[in-house]
Scaffold this motif. Structure first.
Motif, PDB file in Angstrom:
ATOM      1  N   LEU A 148       0.842  -1.202   0.000  1.00 43.21           N
ATOM      2  CA  LEU A 148       0.000   0.000   0.000  1.00 43.21           C
ATOM      3  C   LEU A 148       0.876   1.250   0.000  1.00 43.21           C
ATOM      4  N   LEU A 149       0.408   2.259  -0.701  1.00 42.26           N
ATOM      5  CA  LEU A 149       1.048   3.568  -0.635  1.00 42.26           C
ATOM      6  C   LEU A 149       0.386   4.330   0.511  1.00 42.26           C
ATOM      7  N   ASN A 150       1.104   4.463   1.651  1.00 39.47           N
ATOM      8  CA  ASN A 150       0.563   5.109   2.849  1.00 39.47           C
ATOM      9  C   ASN A 150       1.246   6.449   3.085  1.00 39.47           C
ATOM     10  N   ALA A 151       0.710   7.173   4.082  1.00 43.57           N
ATOM     11  CA  ALA A 151       1.247   8.497   4.400  1.00 43.57           C
ATOM     12  C   ALA A 151       1.613   8.579   5.883  1.00 43.57           C
ATOM     13  N   ARG A 152       2.746   9.219   6.168  1.00 42.22           N
ATOM     14  CA  ARG A 152       3.161   9.464   7.544  1.00 42.22           C
ATOM     15  C   ARG A 152       2.391  10.656   8.118  1.00 42.22           C
ATOM     16  N   LYS A 153       2.641  10.944   9.378  1.00 46.57           N
ATOM     17  CA  LYS A 153       1.968  12.060  10.035  1.00 46.57           C
ATOM     18  C   LYS A 153       2.297  13.386   9.362  1.00 46.57           C
ATOM     19  N   ASP A 154       3.533  13.511   8.833  1.00 47.09           N
ATOM     20  CA  ASP A 154       3.925  14.765   8.185  1.00 47.09           C
ATOM     21  C   ASP A 154       3.465  14.863   6.732  1.00 47.09           C
ATOM     22  N   GLY A 155       2.719  13.843   6.261  1.00 45.89           N
ATOM     23  CA  GLY A 155       2.182  13.869   4.895  1.00 45.89           C
ATOM     24  C   GLY A 155       3.059  13.188   3.861  1.00 45.89           C
ATOM     25  N   SER A 156       4.288  12.868   4.218  1.00 49.31           N
ATOM     26  CA  SER A 156       5.165  12.176   3.258  1.00 49.31           C
ATOM     27  C   SER A 156       4.667  10.760   3.031  1.00 49.31           C
ATOM     28  N   GLU A 157       4.773  10.326   1.791  1.00 50.84           N
ATOM     29  CA  GLU A 157       4.253   9.004   1.416  1.00 50.84           C
ATOM     30  C   GLU A 157       5.363   7.960   1.447  1.00 50.84           C
ATOM     31  N   PHE A 158       4.975   6.728   1.730  1.00 50.26           N
ATOM     32  CA  PHE A 158       5.930   5.611   1.710  1.00 50.26           C
ATOM     33  C   PHE A 158       5.177   4.350   1.284  1.00 50.26           C
ATOM     34  N   TRP A 159       5.926   3.457   0.682  1.00 52.18           N
ATOM     35  CA  TRP A 159       5.351   2.176   0.279  1.00 52.18           C
ATOM     36  C   TRP A 159       5.415   1.226   1.472  1.00 52.18           C
ATOM     37  N   ASN A 160       4.272   0.751   1.907  1.00 50.24           N
ATOM     38  CA  ASN A 160       4.136  -0.061   3.109  1.00 50.24           C
ATOM     39  C   ASN A 160       3.828  -1.500   2.729  1.00 50.24           C
ATOM     40  N   GLN A 161       4.778  -2.398   3.034  1.00 50.66           N
ATOM     41  CA  GLN A 161       4.521  -3.831   2.844  1.00 50.66           C
ATOM     42  C   GLN A 161       3.824  -4.314   4.112  1.00 50.66           C
ATOM     43  N   LEU A 162       2.501  -4.461   4.057  1.00 55.06           N
ATOM     44  CA  LEU A 162       1.688  -4.763   5.235  1.00 55.06           C
ATOM     45  C   LEU A 162       1.404  -6.261   5.298  1.00 55.06           C
ATOM     46  N   VAL A 163       1.676  -6.856   6.473  1.00 54.71           N
ATOM     47  CA  VAL A 163       1.354  -8.264   6.722  1.00 54.71           C
ATOM     48  C   VAL A 163       0.378  -8.311   7.890  1.00 54.71           C
ATOM     49  N   VAL A 164      -0.815  -8.846   7.674  1.00 55.64           N
ATOM     50  CA  VAL A 164      -1.846  -8.917   8.711  1.00 55.64           C
ATOM     51  C   VAL A 164      -2.050 -10.374   9.101  1.00 55.64           C
ATOM     52  N   THR A 165      -1.946 -10.637  10.427  1.00 52.05           N
ATOM     53  CA  THR A 165      -2.111 -11.997  10.956  1.00 52.05           C
ATOM     54  C   THR A 165      -3.249 -12.000  11.975  1.00 52.05           C
ATOM     55  N   HIS A 166      -4.084 -13.023  11.942  1.00 52.75           N
ATOM     56  CA  HIS A 166      -5.201 -13.142  12.878  1.00 52.75           C
ATOM     57  C   HIS A 166      -4.746 -13.855  14.166  1.00 52.75           C
ATOM     58  N   LEU A 167      -5.091 -13.302  15.310  1.00 50.97           N
ATOM     59  CA  LEU A 167      -4.822 -13.926  16.611  1.00 50.97           C
ATOM     60  C   LEU A 167      -6.125 -14.513  17.137  1.00 50.97           C
ATOM     61  N   ARG A 168      -6.075 -15.753  17.573  1.00 50.23           N
ATOM     62  CA  ARG A 168      -7.292 -16.471  17.967  1.00 50.23           C
ATOM     63  C   ARG A 168      -7.163 -16.976  19.403  1.00 50.23           C
ATOM     64  N   ASP A 169      -8.329 -17.164  20.057  1.00 51.75           N
ATOM     65  CA  ASP A 169      -8.322 -17.725  21.416  1.00 51.75           C
ATOM     66  C   ASP A 169      -8.331 -19.242  21.334  1.00 51.75           C
ATOM     67  N   ASP A 170      -8.444 -19.878  22.518  1.00 51.19           N
ATOM     68  CA  ASP A 170      -8.388 -21.343  22.543  1.00 51.19           C
ATOM     69  C   ASP A 170      -9.530 -21.979  21.774  1.00 51.19           C
ATOM     70  N   ASP A 171     -10.647 -21.239  21.598  1.00 50.39           N
ATOM     71  CA  ASP A 171     -11.785 -21.779  20.848  1.00 50.39           C
ATOM     72  C   ASP A 171     -11.717 -21.453  19.363  1.00 50.39           C
ATOM     73  N   GLY A 172     -10.646 -20.791  18.924  1.00 51.47           N
ATOM     74  CA  GLY A 172     -10.476 -20.490  17.504  1.00 51.47           C
ATOM     75  C   GLY A 172     -11.107 -19.192  17.060  1.00 51.47           C
ATOM     76  N   ARG A 173     -11.681 -18.420  18.015  1.00 52.78           N
ATOM     77  CA  ARG A 173     -12.294 -17.152  17.631  1.00 52.78           C
ATOM     78  C   ARG A 173     -11.221 -16.076  17.487  1.00 52.78           C
ATOM     79  N   VAL A 174     -11.390 -15.195  16.466  1.00 51.19           N
ATOM     80  CA  VAL A 174     -10.448 -14.110  16.249  1.00 51.19           C
ATOM     81  C   VAL A 174     -10.670 -13.049  17.314  1.00 51.19           C
ATOM     82  N   THR A 175      -9.604 -12.766  18.041  1.00 51.05           N
ATOM     83  CA  THR A 175      -9.685 -11.742  19.087  1.00 51.05           C
ATOM     84  C   THR A 175      -8.986 -10.453  18.677  1.00 51.05           C
ATOM     85  N   HIS A 176      -7.903 -10.563  17.940  1.00 47.22           N
ATOM     86  CA  HIS A 176      -7.140  -9.400  17.511  1.00 47.22           C
ATOM     87  C   HIS A 176      -6.508  -9.672  16.150  1.00 47.22           C
ATOM     88  N   ARG A 177      -6.090  -8.602  15.517  1.00 44.55           N
ATOM     89  CA  ARG A 177      -5.290  -8.723  14.297  1.00 44.55           C
ATOM     90  C   ARG A 177      -3.980  -7.985  14.514  1.00 44.55           C
TER      91      ARG A 177
END
Length: 569
Positions: free
Chosen positions: A99-128
């Motif tokens: 993704l092409l994202n922006a910092r707080k100062d407005g400058s842009e950077f290419w962000n290689q984003l990796v999203v992983t799902h965190l699950r509880d003991d029952d397999g439900r997603v609690t956080h990412r």
């Protein structure tokens, strides 16, 4: 258990210590920027971020907590990439996205984003867990490589189009066919529809061809071709292209639809709307002496033609114009040569009571003119002179040389020279006066006898004549052969003679009748012998000629064909 073992903490306690310490080191102290979001809450807010995230983006933990991470998006973030990320997360799938994202100062950077799902003991997603990596340098390098590859690809496509235009236009031997071929090649690759319009020497439109890529609009395209030229005469862009100089560069602009009713008929306007009007690119067809017409490319979208299309059109302007001019000049030369050639060939009538038929068939593949000729006329002593010759070449010079050689040979046999002597004298004149580069010829003297005819012949590098006897047997006129006219060699002046019964048929021909790329001269003569033997007994000279032409001349004739058939009437 040893005494030492008794002092160790329980294994579960040790795992808790190690796990907690490792988790802190990975999440808090690691140099990778990370955030945790809670998908169980509305709008999935950020619940935690590490120091590396603050260093990368400029946002402190207190500034991001409770906000959806879309605040990182810039005005230039690709919506399709965001949609792909959201679709994967909605399906509960881990995902990697650039993704092409922006910092707080407005400058842009290419962000290689990796999203992983965190699950509880029952397999439900609690956080990412989202891990961000700044890959701007790598993305810039890849973008530069993509640009270079794109430029190379588009340059290759342009060169391929120009080569296709040249090949297709030069393939046609008729000017209007070559003109029609231009939009047929270009329009499917660059536009929704388009047309070519060429002018004559007085600047008036003499031919228009419209091409569309939409089968449903084919009838409209065909109808527009036959409309009166108001829609061209009153088009400012067409007229500007016709008057343009060498420095002209075509502009890709939206079609001025509002002005069309004032400069077209109602029928023309309806046809143009059926073809669809968006943007247009009008290219002058520039030849050596000036503009000879225009090529107009039209697309239904008003913003279709980019800079690359304009560059390609500029190349087409000169390339197509020069090729079309070459075709036109070639046709003018061909017509002049054909006129000259036909004026030099005799019109056969009654030749001392003999049944005579001849054909001259110009090649459909080459310049359609050449040095082939035939001749048949009565001599003062009652004999008949018969000849077929071929001057090497397929141009105006070959046709002119043919006329000279035929006249010189006629003069020689008229004054009484035998065939061998006449060809020897002709060779001497050709080499001494440089009348032609090279020529072949067969010269025959036909003298009637009480029972038939006596033939005397000489050949100079030419295929042998054939005689069909009344019983169907075919005899080859061998002997009396020398090298071609204009090429020094032994045996000059030699000739041969033979007597043939009444009803015999003589066939003289040029090599175009028998020789082809897929057939040798000797094989072709064999085919001619078979075809001649198969002609009906008593067939007229004209019938024999037509049968031989039908049997040996193919649809794609490669060379000029000259054929002379003679029989005693």
């Amino acid at each position: 258990m040893t005494t030492q073992d008794a002092h160790l903490p329980p294994l579960a306690a040790l795992e808790d210590v190690l796990t907690g310490d490792l988790a802190r080191r990975v999440l808090v102290d690691h140099t990778l920027a990370m955030i945790l979001t809670d998908p169980t809450q509305p709008d999935e807010p950020v619940v935690w971020s590490n120091a590396a995230f603050t260093e990368l983006t400029g946002y402190g933990a207190h500034e991001v907590r409770g906000r959806n991470c879309r605040f990182l998006q810039s005005p230039h973030t690709d919506p399709a990439a965001v949609a792909g990320l959201r679709a994967a997360l909605a399906a509960g799938e881990d995902h990697v996205e650039l993704l092409l994202n922006a910092r707080k100062d407005g400058s842009e950077f290419w962000n290689q984003l990796v999203v992983t799902h965190l699950r509880d003991d029952d397999g439900r997603v609690t956080h990412r867990l989202g891990v961000q990596v700044d890959v701007t340098a790598r993305a810039a390098g890849e973008a530069a490589r993509d640009v270079e590859l794109s430029l190379a690809r588009r340059t290759g496509e342009r060169l391929a189009l120009l080569a296709a235009v040249t090949d297709e236009l030069t393939r046609h031997l008729e000017y209007e066919d070559a003109v029609d071929a231009l939009p047929e090649v270009v329009v499917p690759r660059m536009a929704t529809w388009g047309f070519v319009a060429v002018t004559n020497e007085r600047g008036r439109f003499e031919h228009v061809h419209v091409v569309t890529t939409d089968p449903a609009a084919a009838d409209a395209a065909a109808a527009l071709e036959h409309e009166s030229p108001e829609w061209l005469l009153h088009s400012p862009r067409v007229q500007a292209a016709l008057r343009s100089g060498p420095e002209h560069v075509a502009d890709a602009l939206p079609v001025d639809v509002d002005s069309l009713p004032a400069r077209t008929t109602s029928r023309q306007l309806a046809l143009l709307r059926t073809l669809r009007l968006g943007s247009a690119l009008v290219v002058p067809l520039r030849a050596r002496a000036g503009v000879i017409g225009v090529l107009c490319l039209v697309h239904e979208r008003p913003d279709w033609f980019d800079r690359e299309a304009v560059v390609t059109a500029a190349h087409l302007s000169s390339r197509a114009g020069i090729v079309l001019e070459n075709v036109r000049l070639y046709l003018a030369e061909r017509d002049a040569a054909l006129t000259l050639q036909h004026s030099l060939l005799p019109v056969l009538g009654d030749v001392a009571g003999l049944d005579v038929a001849a054909s001259y068939l110009p090649s459909g593949r080459r310049a359609q003119v050449g040095g082939d000729w035939f001749d048949a006329f009565a001599l003062p002593d009652g004999a008949v002179s018969l000849a077929v010759g071929d001057v090497v070449g397929h141009d105006l010079r070959a046709a002119a040389s043919m006329g000279q050689l035929r006249s010189l040979l006629r003069a020689a046999v008229w004054r009484g020279d035998e065939p061998g002597t006449a060809l020897a004298g002709l060779d001497e004149l050709v080499r001494g006066l440089e009348l032609a580069d090279l020529a072949t010829c067969v010269q025959v003297r036909w003298e009637r006898t009480d029972d038939g005819a006596r033939l005397t012949w000489a050949t100079a590098g030419h295929p042998p004549g054939l005689v069909r006897l009344p019983d169907g047997q075919v005899v080859e006129l061998t002997g009396g052969s020398t090298t071609p006219v204009g090429l020094a060699g032994p045996g000059r002046g030699s000739q041969a003679s033979a007597t043939f019964p009444r009803g015999a048929t003589l066939v003289l021909y040029s090599d175009g009748l028998v020789e082809r790329r897929d057939r040798t001269l000797r094989d072709g003569i064999g085919r001619l012998r078979e075809a001649l033997a198969a002609t009906p007994a008593g067939a007229s000279a004209e019938q024999v000629r037509d049968a031989l032409v039908a049997g040996l001349v193919g649809r794609h004739q490669e060379d000029d064909v000259c054929l002379l058939v003679v029989r005693d009437a």
